[in-house]
Write a protein that holds these residues in place. Structure first.
Motif, PDB file in Angstrom:
ATOM      1  N   THR A 156       0.838  -1.200   0.000  1.00  0.00           N
ATOM      2  CA  THR A 156       0.000   0.000   0.000  1.00  0.00           C
ATOM      3  C   THR A 156       0.869   1.243   0.000  1.00  0.00           C
ATOM      4  O   THR A 156       2.089   1.179   0.159  1.00  0.00           O
ATOM      5  CB  THR A 156      -0.913   0.050   1.240  1.00  0.00           C
ATOM      6  N   PHE A 169      -0.433   4.505   5.239  1.00  0.00           N
ATOM      7  CA  PHE A 169      -0.320   3.264   6.010  1.00  0.00           C
ATOM      8  C   PHE A 169      -0.521   3.528   7.498  1.00  0.00           C
ATOM      9  O   PHE A 169       0.000   4.514   8.031  1.00  0.00           O
ATOM     10  CB  PHE A 169       1.064   2.657   5.777  1.00  0.00           C
ATOM     11  N   ASP A 212      -3.754  -4.054   5.425  1.00  0.00           N
ATOM     12  CA  ASP A 212      -2.412  -3.503   5.372  1.00  0.00           C
ATOM     13  C   ASP A 212      -1.505  -4.035   6.479  1.00  0.00           C
ATOM     14  O   ASP A 212      -0.285  -4.094   6.335  1.00  0.00           O
ATOM     15  CB  ASP A 212      -2.448  -1.969   5.528  1.00  0.00           C
TER      16      ASP A 212
END
Length: 211
Positions: A129, A134, A208
């Protein structure tokens, strides 16, 4: 100096609340174990390369985050552990080189070794990502242990800091319902059939971050 380590540094900067120490470690054994026929590798200056990579990372990441560079000549895993102890770090962030869970266990990778030996929490990142956002999604596994309670606390901190969407997951095999309830309270929790490793590995494919 790898793409994975630079990506890990970017993610560390995204979640850092204090000083971010960027550590570049040069393994003395790299030169000793180099193939004598590899003339290109032997003609390079690995120390200069590491220091150059470190300087570029500092330039990129310096901004809202206070960044301190540090270069050492030591095995990477031991260097990270020693530095974490020296500065009282609360988190070590390293990149995954894509060997996979089983390969990491067999090969004794830096990431796998740190998870078991580090004096603080360890974040192993994959380039999946945008590091600037993040983590947008995360899964935290709860098994009723004190360690999983700490994992949930860390997840809640991220939720506050980064507006991360947190999913709480329980693997039903061997779970202690009463202990789990004491930890999660009224928080929405998903119970899935299977052992913890299998359940969390599958859930991690869609987020993530796995905590």
């Amino acid at each position: 100096g790898s793409d994975a380590s630079l990506d890990a540094a970017r993610r560390a900067a995204a979640v850092a609340q204090g000083t971010l120490t960027l550590l570049a470690a040069l393994d003395p054994w790299d030169e000793v174990l180099a193939n004598p026929s590899d003339a290109d590798k032997r003609s390079r200056d690995p120390k200069a390369e590491r220091e150059s990579d470190l300087a570029r990372a500092v330039t990129e990441l310096s901004g809202d985050t206070r960044v301190e560079p540090r270069f050492v000549e030591d095995r990477p895993q031991q260097a990270l552990i020693d530095e974490a102890i020296r500065i009282g770090a609360t988190l070590i962030v390293v990149g995954s080189h894509g060997h996979g869970r089983i390969a990491g266990l067999v090969l004794g990778s830096v990431a796998s070794g740190l998870v078991h030996a580090a004096p603080c929490s360890v974040l192993v990142t994959r380039p999946t990502t945008d590091p600037r956002t993040f983590p947008t999604t995360a899964v935290v596994g709860i098994d009723g242990s004190s360690e999983s309670a700490l994992a949930l606390e860390a997840a809640q901190t991220l939720q506050t800091m980064r507006a991360t969407n947190i999913s709480v997951v329980v693997a039903s095999d061997g779970a202690d319902p009463e202990a789990i309830l004491r930890i999660v309270g009224s928080r929405e929790t998903t119970a899935l059939p299977g052992d913890a490793v299998t359940v969390l590995t599958e859930e991690a494919d869609n987020v993530d971050l796995l905590i």
